[in-house]
Design a protein around this motif. Sequence first.
Motif, PDB file in Angstrom:
ATOM      1  N   TRP A  21      -3.842  -8.337   2.506  1.00  0.00           N
ATOM      2  CA  TRP A  21      -3.176  -7.656   1.270  1.00  0.00           C
ATOM      3  C   TRP A  21      -4.288  -6.593   0.611  1.00  0.00           C
ATOM      4  CZ3 TRP A  21       0.353  -8.889  -2.030  1.00  0.00           C
ATOM      5  CH2 TRP A  21       1.016 -10.218  -1.883  1.00  0.00           C
ATOM      6  N   SER A  22      -4.060  -5.635   0.029  1.00  0.00           N
ATOM      7  CA  SER A  22      -4.505  -4.551   0.220  1.00  0.00           C
ATOM      8  C   SER A  22      -4.543  -4.072  -1.251  1.00  0.00           C
ATOM      9  CB  SER A  22      -4.091  -3.356   0.394  1.00  0.00           C
ATOM     10  OG  SER A  22      -4.870  -2.262   0.770  1.00  0.00           O
ATOM     11  N   SER A  23      -5.884  -3.652  -1.870  1.00  0.00           N
ATOM     12  CA  SER A  23      -5.526  -3.718  -3.449  1.00  0.00           C
ATOM     13  C   SER A  23      -5.447  -2.217  -4.063  1.00  0.00           C
ATOM     14  CB  SER A  23      -7.418  -3.131  -4.346  1.00  0.00           C
ATOM     15  OG  SER A  23      -7.742  -4.377  -3.457  1.00  0.00           O
ATOM     16  N   CYS A  24      -4.582  -1.724  -4.834  1.00  0.00           N
ATOM     17  CA  CYS A  24      -4.111  -0.419  -4.471  1.00  0.00           C
ATOM     18  C   CYS A  24      -4.859  -0.129  -6.214  1.00  0.00           C
ATOM     19  CB  CYS A  24      -2.445  -0.635  -5.225  1.00  0.00           C
ATOM     20  SG  CYS A  24      -1.893  -1.067  -3.932  1.00  0.00           S
ATOM     21  N   TYR A  78      -5.998   0.263   3.840  1.00  0.00           N
ATOM     22  CA  TYR A  78      -7.014  -0.660   4.016  1.00  0.00           C
ATOM     23  C   TYR A  78      -7.977  -0.758   4.155  1.00  0.00           C
ATOM     24  CZ  TYR A  78      -2.165  -3.542   4.775  1.00  0.00           C
ATOM     25  OH  TYR A  78      -1.201  -4.110   4.390  1.00  0.00           O
ATOM     26  N   CYS A 109      -2.221   2.628  -1.719  1.00  0.00           N
ATOM     27  CA  CYS A 109      -3.121   1.005  -1.006  1.00  0.00           C
ATOM     28  C   CYS A 109      -3.608   1.700   0.470  1.00  0.00           C
ATOM     29  CB  CYS A 109      -1.925  -0.020  -0.909  1.00  0.00           C
ATOM     30  SG  CYS A 109      -1.048  -0.193  -2.546  1.00  0.00           S
ATOM     31  N   SER A 140      -2.849   3.680   5.277  1.00  0.00           N
ATOM     32  CA  SER A 140      -2.119   3.547   4.039  1.00  0.00           C
ATOM     33  C   SER A 140      -1.091   3.668   3.145  1.00  0.00           C
ATOM     34  CB  SER A 140      -3.276   4.116   3.125  1.00  0.00           C
ATOM     35  OG  SER A 140      -3.274   5.780   3.384  1.00  0.00           O
ATOM     36  N   LYS A 170      -2.135  -5.407  -6.056  1.00  0.00           N
ATOM     37  CA  LYS A 170      -1.926  -5.645  -4.993  1.00  0.00           C
ATOM     38  C   LYS A 170      -1.254  -5.561  -3.739  1.00  0.00           C
ATOM     39  CE  LYS A 170      -6.381  -7.289  -5.339  1.00  0.00           C
ATOM     40  NZ  LYS A 170      -7.655  -7.879  -4.340  1.00  0.00           N
ATOM     41  N   GLN A 192       2.228   3.736   0.533  1.00  0.00           N
ATOM     42  CA  GLN A 192       2.618   3.991  -0.963  1.00  0.00           C
ATOM     43  C   GLN A 192       4.179   3.860  -1.843  1.00  0.00           C
ATOM     44  OE1 GLN A 192       2.036   9.118  -1.153  1.00  0.00           O
ATOM     45  NE2 GLN A 192       0.414   8.121  -1.487  1.00  0.00           N
TER      46      GLN A 192
END
Length: 134
Positions: A95-98, A114, A112, A71, A87, A73
């Motif tokens: 891409w990762s959702s945050c 993974y 965010c 992860s 994202k 930040q």
Amino acid sequence: MGKKRTMGVRKVAVLLALVAALGTGSYIFTASNTFSGGTNAAGEGSGTVSGYTVGAPTYTLLSSDPSKISSFQFPIAGGVTAATVVKASLVSGSWSSCSVGSISAGAGTATCSYSSGSEPSVVSVTTLDVVAAN
């Protein structure tokens, strides 16, 4: 014979009128695009987009394999609200959702993560790309 030739000329004239009308119609749509900073053809151009300010990221390594990032930040400011969707990507195409933590004065920290098995390796990190919208 003269009658057939007259019909062919009429068809060509109708076709030319149709092409002219379509050309004018498409010009009308592209002519309405405006950009600051100069004149651009066919709606092409660039301009300043106001938006969010993103700070430097910090990373959390995967505990089972510290060569991968589990992860990260980063601070995000400039009008962040509870409705802001964020994202981010450290590696092109990954891409990762945050989620944004506590928000104060339009700013917060985006975290965010993974999903398991999709964590990028530390050496593959090339850039921080962020997409955010309210």
